[in-house]
Design an enzyme around this catalytic site. Structure first.
Site, mmCIF file in Angstrom:
data_model
loop_
_atom_site.group_PDB
_atom_site.id
_atom_site.type_symbol
_atom_site.label_atom_id
_atom_site.label_comp_id
_atom_site.label_asym_id
_atom_site.label_seq_id
_atom_site.Cartn_x
_atom_site.Cartn_y
_atom_site.Cartn_z
ATOM 1 N N ALA A 148 0.910 -1.233 0.057
ATOM 2 C CA ALA A 148 -0.012 -0.117 -0.077
ATOM 3 C C ALA A 148 0.971 1.027 0.031
ATOM 4 O O ALA A 148 0.708 2.308 0.887
ATOM 5 C CB ALA A 148 -1.043 0.145 1.169
ATOM 6 N N HIS A 149 1.767 1.233 -0.903
ATOM 7 C CA HIS A 149 2.815 2.521 -1.217
ATOM 8 C C HIS A 149 3.420 2.568 -2.319
ATOM 9 O O HIS A 149 3.306 1.371 -3.263
ATOM 10 C CB HIS A 149 3.782 2.499 -0.020
ATOM 11 N N GLY A 150 4.036 3.500 -2.787
ATOM 12 C CA GLY A 150 4.717 3.567 -4.119
ATOM 13 C C GLY A 150 6.060 4.292 -3.795
ATOM 14 O O GLY A 150 6.314 4.613 -2.639
#
Length: 144
Positions: free
Chosen positions: A58-60
């Site tokens: 749940a990140h970039g």
């Protein structure tokens, strides 16, 4: 699932086949900088004991490159570059998922006993992360 969908506008995500050597004593896979991964490995971490139904990621990342390997078990990596989404299944230690910068990722559907390994191009830097999906989308779509 097919790996022919291009996700990642800077450096597309792709499955990398790692050399596997098997004999009566067992199997061994090799990962070498400049040969199997297109970056210098500066950090490694692994995940294990992931509870049933848990999701990770749940990140970039703004600039980071990494190779993700299911060294034991199975999980899925949902990648999103702001325009295209695709799901890669990692279920064998001789297959690694290369991920370049500006790709959002969610790791889901972990089989019991799964161990995932991340080989990363740089040391941890919180400012390098996107934690807010809307901010990631805005920046990713501005690159087009």
């Amino acid at each position: 699932m097919s790996t022919s969908v291009a996700v990642g506008r800077i450096k597309p995500c792709r499955i990398i086949d790692l050399p596997e050597f098997t004999d009566p004593r067992g199997s061994l896979c090799v990962v070498e900088t400049g040969i199997h991964v297109p970056f210098v490995i500066r950090r490694a971490y692994y995940m294990f004991d992931i509870p049933d139904g848990a999701a990770r990621g749940a990140h970039g990342h703004r600039r980071l490159e990494q190779l993700i390997i299911a060294v034991h078990g199975r999980f899925e990596v949902v990648v999103d570059d702001g325009f295209t989404k695709h799901t890669f299944v990692l279920d064998h230690p001789s297959k690694g998922l290369y991920m370049g910068p500006m790709v959002w990722r969610d790791m889901v559907d972990f089989a019991p006993g799964t161990v995932g390994l991340w080989l990363v191009a740089d040391h941890y830097d919180e400012s390098e992360y996107y934690r807010d999906y809307e901010e990631f989308l805005r920046d990713a779509r501005s690159l087009a």
